[in-house]
Design a protein around this motif. Structure first.
Motif, PDB file in Angstrom:
ATOM      1  N   ALA A 109      11.245  29.553  43.617  1.00 49.09           N
ATOM      2  CA  ALA A 109      10.282  29.513  44.725  1.00 49.09           C
ATOM      3  C   ALA A 109       8.847  29.474  44.202  1.00 49.09           C
ATOM      4  CB  ALA A 109      10.485  30.709  45.648  1.00 49.09           C
ATOM      5  N   LEU A 110       8.556  30.214  43.142  1.00 47.25           N
ATOM      6  CA  LEU A 110       7.214  30.178  42.546  1.00 47.25           C
ATOM      7  C   LEU A 110       6.935  28.814  41.907  1.00 47.25           C
ATOM      8  CD1 LEU A 110       7.010  33.727  40.947  1.00 47.25           C
ATOM      9  CD2 LEU A 110       5.757  32.881  42.942  1.00 47.25           C
ATOM     10  N   PHE A 111       7.935  28.227  41.271  1.00 47.88           N
ATOM     11  CA  PHE A 111       7.814  26.880  40.711  1.00 47.88           C
ATOM     12  C   PHE A 111       7.457  25.894  41.805  1.00 47.88           C
ATOM     13  CE2 PHE A 111       9.981  22.801  39.990  1.00 47.88           C
ATOM     14  CZ  PHE A 111       9.405  22.397  38.789  1.00 47.88           C
ATOM     15  N   SER A 112       8.136  25.989  42.934  1.00 45.97           N
ATOM     16  CA  SER A 112       7.885  25.092  44.053  1.00 45.97           C
ATOM     17  C   SER A 112       6.493  25.333  44.637  1.00 45.97           C
ATOM     18  CB  SER A 112       8.950  25.287  45.125  1.00 45.97           C
ATOM     19  OG  SER A 112       8.721  24.421  46.201  1.00 45.97           O
ATOM     20  N   ALA A 113       6.126  26.586  44.830  1.00 47.65           N
ATOM     21  CA  ALA A 113       4.819  26.911  45.412  1.00 47.65           C
ATOM     22  C   ALA A 113       3.678  26.435  44.513  1.00 47.65           C
ATOM     23  CB  ALA A 113       4.719  28.414  45.650  1.00 47.65           C
ATOM     24  N   TYR A 114       3.871  26.532  43.208  1.00 37.25           N
ATOM     25  CA  TYR A 114       2.826  26.112  42.267  1.00 37.25           C
ATOM     26  C   TYR A 114       2.465  24.639  42.455  1.00 37.25           C
ATOM     27  CZ  TYR A 114       0.523  24.795  37.952  1.00 37.25           C
ATOM     28  OH  TYR A 114      -0.367  24.303  37.051  1.00 37.25           O
ATOM     29  N   HIS A 115       3.421  23.811  42.828  1.00 36.78           N
ATOM     30  CA  HIS A 115       3.169  22.385  42.995  1.00 36.78           C
ATOM     31  C   HIS A 115       2.364  22.069  44.247  1.00 36.78           C
ATOM     32  CE1 HIS A 115       6.209  22.100  39.874  1.00 36.78           C
ATOM     33  NE2 HIS A 115       5.765  20.883  39.648  1.00 36.78           N
ATOM     34  N   HIS A 116       2.147  23.049  45.119  1.00 37.86           N
ATOM     35  CA  HIS A 116       1.346  22.849  46.321  1.00 37.86           C
ATOM     36  C   HIS A 116      -0.057  23.421  46.175  1.00 37.86           C
ATOM     37  CE1 HIS A 116       4.530  21.213  48.804  1.00 37.86           C
ATOM     38  NE2 HIS A 116       5.338  22.126  48.309  1.00 37.86           N
ATOM     39  N   ILE A 117      -0.402  23.914  44.985  1.00 37.80           N
ATOM     40  CA  ILE A 117      -1.697  24.538  44.755  1.00 37.80           C
ATOM     41  C   ILE A 117      -2.527  23.644  43.842  1.00 37.80           C
ATOM     42  CG2 ILE A 117      -2.871  26.542  43.777  1.00 37.80           C
ATOM     43  CD1 ILE A 117      -0.379  28.174  44.509  1.00 37.80           C
ATOM     44  N   ASP A 118      -3.797  23.440  44.220  1.00 37.45           N
ATOM     45  CA  ASP A 118      -4.723  22.667  43.399  1.00 37.45           C
ATOM     46  C   ASP A 118      -5.093  23.498  42.171  1.00 37.45           C
ATOM     47  OD1 ASP A 118      -6.547  20.581  42.693  1.00 37.45           O
ATOM     48  OD2 ASP A 118      -8.182  21.787  43.499  1.00 37.45           O
ATOM     49  N   ILE A 153       7.871  21.514  54.237  1.00 38.38           N
ATOM     50  CA  ILE A 153       9.060  22.336  53.971  1.00 38.38           C
ATOM     51  C   ILE A 153      10.139  21.546  53.239  1.00 38.38           C
ATOM     52  CG2 ILE A 153      10.171  21.906  56.202  1.00 38.38           C
ATOM     53  CD1 ILE A 153      10.121  25.245  54.295  1.00 38.38           C
ATOM     54  N   THR A 154      10.251  20.241  53.510  1.00 36.60           N
ATOM     55  CA  THR A 154      11.257  19.427  52.820  1.00 36.60           C
ATOM     56  C   THR A 154      10.939  19.328  51.336  1.00 36.60           C
ATOM     57  OG1 THR A 154      11.551  18.161  54.849  1.00 36.60           O
ATOM     58  CG2 THR A 154      12.415  17.196  52.827  1.00 36.60           C
ATOM     59  N   GLU A 155       9.679  19.073  51.005  1.00 35.03           N
ATOM     60  CA  GLU A 155       9.275  19.012  49.595  1.00 35.03           C
ATOM     61  C   GLU A 155       9.414  20.377  48.934  1.00 35.03           C
ATOM     62  OE1 GLU A 155       5.465  17.269  48.929  1.00 35.03           O
ATOM     63  OE2 GLU A 155       5.958  15.485  50.093  1.00 35.03           O
ATOM     64  N   PHE A 156       9.067  21.430  49.674  1.00 35.42           N
ATOM     65  CA  PHE A 156       9.209  22.776  49.121  1.00 35.42           C
ATOM     66  C   PHE A 156      10.671  23.074  48.795  1.00 35.42           C
ATOM     67  CE2 PHE A 156       9.720  27.380  49.390  1.00 35.42           C
ATOM     68  CZ  PHE A 156       8.707  27.798  48.543  1.00 35.42           C
ATOM     69  N   ALA A 157      11.573  22.700  49.703  1.00 35.15           N
ATOM     70  CA  ALA A 157      13.006  22.929  49.472  1.00 35.15           C
ATOM     71  C   ALA A 157      13.500  22.111  48.279  1.00 35.15           C
ATOM     72  CB  ALA A 157      13.807  22.580  50.723  1.00 35.15           C
ATOM     73  N   PHE A 158      13.084  20.839  48.199  1.00 36.96           N
ATOM     74  CA  PHE A 158      13.489  20.001  47.071  1.00 36.96           C
ATOM     75  C   PHE A 158      13.012  20.594  45.753  1.00 36.96           C
ATOM     76  CE2 PHE A 158      12.399  16.664  44.020  1.00 36.96           C
ATOM     77  CZ  PHE A 158      13.656  16.115  43.815  1.00 36.96           C
ATOM     78  N   ARG A 159      11.754  21.030  45.726  1.00 35.63           N
ATOM     79  CA  ARG A 159      11.211  21.603  44.489  1.00 35.63           C
ATOM     80  C   ARG A 159      11.841  22.949  44.163  1.00 35.63           C
ATOM     81  NH1 ARG A 159       5.181  19.696  46.040  1.00 35.63           N
ATOM     82  NH2 ARG A 159       5.281  17.620  45.106  1.00 35.63           N
TER      83      ARG A 159
END
Length: 85
Positions: free
Chosen positions: A16-25, A39-45
């Motif tokens: 979940a942290l890996f996925s969240a990191y990809h949404h942060i500048d 949410i779809t991209e978050f779930a995929f990541r």
């Protein structure tokens, strides 16, 4: 908490942290305006993060980093081929 539950919880939290990191500048530390939260991209990541956590546990950092890099290269090639014509 027993050992198996600790491993499963660690994998899920790190994914979940890996996925969240990809949404942060990276530079501002805020949500990325170019890639808004979806949410779809978050779930995929998150699923990719689970895969990378398992791969890391089995093969180590080098193979996992190489796999992520190879995925990034393939994603850029496919994106360039389909979306930039």
């Amino acid at each position: 908490m027993d050992h198996l539950n600790a491993i499963v919880l660690s994998v899920l939290i790190s994914a979940a942290l890996f996925s969240a990191y990809h949404h942060i500048d990276f530079f501002s530390g805020r949500l990325n305006a170019v890639d808004p939260f979806d949410i779809t991209e978050f779930a995929f990541r998150t699923i990719a993060g689970i895969y990378f956590a398992i791969l890391y546990a089995i093969q180590g950092f080098g193979i996992t980093a190489g796999t992520h890099s190879f995925y990034n290269i393939i994603a850029v090639i496919i994106s360039a081929g389909f979306f930039h014509r």
